[in-house]
Design an enzyme around this catalytic site. Structure first.
Site, PDB file in Angstrom:
ATOM      1  N   LYS A  53       0.844  -1.208   0.000  1.00 43.40           N
ATOM      2  CA  LYS A  53       0.000   0.000   0.000  1.00 43.40           C
ATOM      3  C   LYS A  53       0.875   1.252   0.000  1.00 43.40           C
ATOM      4  CE  LYS A  53      -3.687  -2.306   2.454  1.00 43.40           C
ATOM      5  NZ  LYS A  53      -4.242  -2.663   3.740  1.00 43.40           N
ATOM      6  N   GLN A  97      -4.980  -1.443   9.684  1.00 45.02           N
ATOM      7  CA  GLN A  97      -4.873  -2.784   9.119  1.00 45.02           C
ATOM      8  C   GLN A  97      -5.475  -3.821  10.071  1.00 45.02           C
ATOM      9  OE1 GLN A  97      -3.775  -3.509   6.029  1.00 45.02           O
ATOM     10  NE2 GLN A  97      -4.055  -5.700   6.315  1.00 45.02           N
ATOM     11  N   ASP A 120     -11.500   2.600   4.034  1.00 46.68           N
ATOM     12  CA  ASP A 120     -11.821   1.172   3.988  1.00 46.68           C
ATOM     13  C   ASP A 120     -13.332   0.926   3.934  1.00 46.68           C
ATOM     14  OD1 ASP A 120      -9.920  -0.846   3.916  1.00 46.68           O
ATOM     15  OD2 ASP A 120      -9.291  -0.514   5.983  1.00 46.68           O
TER      16      ASP A 120
END
Ligand code: GUN
Length: 287
Positions: A53, A97, A120
């Site tokens: 990422k 994460q 997200d």
């Protein structure tokens, strides 16, 4: 023999176009999209994702920051880091994460992220928006799958779609996005009875069950479109999908490979949503 969906190539193409838009935003509005990724602990798979990422964000011209915290970090300390980035205008996207260490309550952390920075799409506000048919921030993996289906001109309206796996990250949002496009959707999981027969009804089969080579040709209707979200390691440490690619590719019309299918599209959607969040914040400042 199925046509293979080139997720990697499509992702590169979209990221290239995105980097041009980022330059424009920078030169016209002085805004650089900023993404912070917060990683707690040292889960090896998470480390790889986070590194990828970071690399992609930098390549697209973003401001990219990665916060690596030790496994022993308390929930309170993590919440404070999230709050700090909620208030930092340089960052338009915040990603924590998953999975988090067991002593941290995931819901509390996701709730703490400003929904406008929740790239997200895991905050209940954004999940609720998706449920009510309002796409703002959408979980990146299902968003990437929809983009692939669009790029390969897969007809969705009126088709039968089966999703295997009911996670908040993939299965549930995937079902919603397909419903939005007027598919008839069945959301299945590990307890579903007669799973192969149910899957055989699918014109579009999305597999996110997290078990290597779980889906054989007995699950697949000839001519179906098969999307494999799986990322598993076989006994030799090789990366394999949830679908037995070789035999399913013989009867499907379109199929994603692993690696090089869904994975690169997920990161692309993350960047795209961060860019859009930056765009929204720059236009709201001008009003
Ligand atoms: N872990 C596995 N997939 C994801 C994802 O899409 N986002 C986050 N935050 N964590 C993940």
């Amino acid at each position: 023999m199925a046509q293979i969906i080139d997720g990697k190539g499509l992702a590169q193409q979209i990221q290239h176009e995105l980097s041009k838009k980022v330059q424009l935003l920078k030169s016209q509005h002085g805004v650089v999209p900023g993404l912070v990724v917060i990683l707690v602990g040292d889960n090896p798979a998470s480390q790889v994702y986070v590194r990828n990422k970071e690399r992609s964000a930098l390549a697209a011209g973003f401001l990219s920051e990665t916060v690596r915290l030790p496994e022993s970090t308390t929930e309170e300390a993590l919440l404070n880091v999230v709050k700090k980035y909620n208030q930092d205008d340089r960052f338009h996207g915040i990603l924590v994460q998953l999975p988090l260490p067991e002593h941290i309550n995931e819901q509390n952390v996701l709730l703490a992220i400003n929904p406008e920075k929740d790239v997200d799409g895991f905050h209940p506000t954004n999940m609720g928006n998706l449920w009510s048919g309002n796409r703002v921030m959408v979980p990146c993996t299902p968003a990437g799958i929809m983009k692939m289906l669009e790029a390969y001109q897969v007809e969705i309206e009126g088709k039968t779609a089966v999703v295997i796996g009911r996670s908040n990250i993939v299965g549930k949002p995937m079902a919603h996005l397909l419903i939005e496009q007027n598919a008839t959707v069945t959301l299945t999981h590990s307890k579903t009875q007669n799973l192969p027969e149910v899957c055989q009804t699918a014109d579009i089969l999305v597999v996110a069950i997290g078990r290597g080579h779980f889906v054989t040709k007995d699950f697949v209707k000839p001519g179906a479109v098969v999307i494999d979200v799986g990322m598993n390691r076989d006994e030799n440490g090789k990366l394999i999908g949830d679908v037995k690619f070789d035999e399913v590719a013989e009867i499907a019309s379109l199929i994603t490979p692993v690696p090089g299918g869904v994975g690169p599209m997920t990161i692309t959607m993350l960047l795209e949503q961060t860019y859009k969040a930056a765009l929204r914040s720059s236009s709201s400042k001008e009003e």
